[in-house]
Design an enzyme around this catalytic site. Structure first.
Site, mmCIF file in Angstrom:
data_model
loop_
_atom_site.group_PDB
_atom_site.id
_atom_site.type_symbol
_atom_site.label_atom_id
_atom_site.label_comp_id
_atom_site.label_asym_id
_atom_site.label_seq_id
_atom_site.Cartn_x
_atom_site.Cartn_y
_atom_site.Cartn_z
ATOM 1 N N TYR A 56 -9.490 12.773 -13.726
ATOM 2 C CA TYR A 56 -10.454 11.586 -14.128
ATOM 3 C C TYR A 56 -11.459 12.307 -15.001
ATOM 4 C CZ TYR A 56 -7.754 9.465 -10.348
ATOM 5 O OH TYR A 56 -7.108 8.902 -9.424
ATOM 6 N N VAL B 237 -5.751 8.261 -6.239
ATOM 7 C CA VAL B 237 -6.886 7.591 -5.267
ATOM 8 C C VAL B 237 -6.257 7.934 -3.725
ATOM 9 C CG1 VAL B 237 -8.124 6.522 -6.788
ATOM 10 C CG2 VAL B 237 -6.346 5.367 -5.760
ATOM 11 N N TYR C 210 4.116 -0.415 -12.282
ATOM 12 C CA TYR C 210 3.005 0.370 -12.314
ATOM 13 C C TYR C 210 2.506 0.211 -10.793
ATOM 14 C CZ TYR C 210 -1.819 1.844 -12.376
ATOM 15 O OH TYR C 210 -3.006 2.491 -12.448
ATOM 16 N N SER D 141 -2.281 7.833 -8.780
ATOM 17 C CA SER D 141 -2.347 8.350 -10.247
ATOM 18 C C SER D 141 -1.176 9.642 -10.686
ATOM 19 C CB SER D 141 -3.791 8.444 -10.807
ATOM 20 O OG SER D 141 -4.206 7.309 -11.202
ATOM 21 N N LYS E 121 1.539 8.995 -12.744
ATOM 22 C CA LYS E 121 0.954 8.925 -14.186
ATOM 23 C C LYS E 121 1.748 9.861 -15.238
ATOM 24 C CE LYS E 121 -2.585 5.689 -13.872
ATOM 25 N NZ LYS E 121 -4.069 5.509 -13.214
HETATM 26 N N1 GLU Z 1 -2.690 2.117 -8.216
HETATM 27 C C1 GLU Z 1 -4.075 2.706 -8.537
HETATM 28 C C2 GLU Z 1 -4.747 1.686 -9.377
HETATM 29 O O1 GLU Z 1 -4.328 1.463 -10.729
HETATM 30 C C3 GLU Z 1 -4.139 3.963 -9.229
HETATM 31 C C4 GLU Z 1 -5.338 4.504 -9.244
HETATM 32 C C5 GLU Z 1 -5.602 6.254 -9.132
HETATM 33 O O2 GLU Z 1 -4.832 6.699 -8.367
HETATM 34 O O3 GLU Z 1 -6.275 6.538 -10.043
HETATM 35 O O4 GLU Z 1 -5.820 1.175 -9.208
#
Ligand code: GLU
Length: 310
Positions: free
Chosen positions: A245, A263, A194, A67, A70
């Site tokens: 988060y 994550v 993504y 993430s 992002k």
């Molecule tokens: N590739 C992960 C997902 O979308 C990213 C999640 C993350 O790091 O929050 O499940």
């Protein structure tokens, strides 16, 4: 922060002190490849405005950004499409829900994702980048290579395949968004971008370098602009409000450093005008943040008064 050896020693001590927290968390297993990470890992790198890099612990360990990317893709999308177009498709508000939650998409109207740091929002953001999946991934990588100054950065193919195979919840989010007219075109292509961006791999040193560009209002240490400062400002605001988060509020109070976690156990942190920081600790707490990584940042912030809320 003071002299080189003092900070170096401090980081060393903080890693040693906080490593015990790694046993209290769990590595993410919902993507099988991530489940292979060693939970006892803890490492940190800090880069200052002169380009000095201080590292301790398992800072040589590569990990996937997940993430954390992002933030980068959001900045790229704003640079390419403009703020107005991007925020027609994604909101600016924290959700208080887990990163992959679908619930608010159905209960808010119009059903555009609440912010670009949750999965639905990030999928909407990649859908705004133009071109084939390869072209889009290449532009994301190009920006990351510029920010890190590391031309070898790429994505981890095994993690990408693992994400692709097990990404049905993300698929569901994307189809939901297309059904509601938030995204258009091929869902599989948007997801390819993504999943590949999530699988981009580096060390905490590279993360600290990326952080420094954000800390330096979009410029590298030589003063060359990579990202306009108006775009960096938006990224920092999201890092504060939604970067950790649904623990972002508590993190703002306890640590007070704009950050984004993933994550994979990584954290990108930015002390504006001062430091770029990268942390890795794959053992996660129940919100999906590096459990020992947060403790390490909390200590660092309190020792050096790094909170932006002074
Ligand atoms: N590739 C992960 C997902 O979308 C990213 C999640 C993350 O790091 O929050 O499940």
């Amino acid at each position: 922060m003071e002299g080189r050896s003092k900070l170096q020693n401090q980081l060393q001590q903080l890693v040693e002190k906080n490593r015990r927290w790694t046993s209290k968390g769990k590595v993410a297993t919902y993507i099988p490849e991530l489940g292979k990470a060693d939970p006892s890992i803890l490492g940190i790198s800090v880069m200052d405005m002169h380009g000095n890099l201080y590292s301790a612990g398992d800072y040589k360990q590569k990990f996937t950004l997940q993430s954390i990317t992002k933030v980068i893709t959001l900045m790229l999308a704003i640079m390419e499409r403009g703020m107005e177009v991007v925020f027609e498709h994604v909101g600016m508000e924290p959700t208080g829900d887990p990163f992959n939650s679908i619930v608010k998409l159905e209960t808010t109207s119009p059903s555009k994702p609440l912010n670009p740091m949750i999965n639905a929002g990030a999928i909407a953001v990649v859908s705004l980048l133009e071109g084939t999946p390869d072209e889009r991934v290449e532009r994301i990588l190009r920006l990351i290579r510029q920010m890190t100054g590391n031309p070898n950065i790429t994505y981890n193919g095994r993690v990408y395949h693992s994400e692709h195979q097990t990404g049905d919840l993300n698929r569901a989010l994307a189809f939901f968004l297309r059904n509601h007219g938030v995204i258009h075109g091929s869902v599989e292509e948007h997801l390819e971008v993504y999943f590949k961006q999530s699988s981009i791999e580096m060390t905490t040193e590279d993360v600290a370098r990326m952080g420094l560009v954000i800390a330096n209002e979009g410029k590298d240490i030589m003063g060359k602009e990579i990202i306009p400062s108006s775009v960096v400002k938006i990224a920092k605001a999201f890092m504060v409000t939604c970067g950790m988060y649904n623990a972002s509020g508590e993190f703002a109070i306890r640590v007070g450093i704009p950050s984004k976690s993933g994550v994979g156990g990584g954290i990108l942190s930015v002390v504006p005008g001062k430091y770029g920081i990268g942390v890795i600790g794959p053992a996660l707490d129940d919100k999906g943040n590096s459990i020992a990584g947060i403790k390490l940042l909390e200590d660092l912030s309190s020792i050096y008064h790094l909170t932006i809320f002074n």
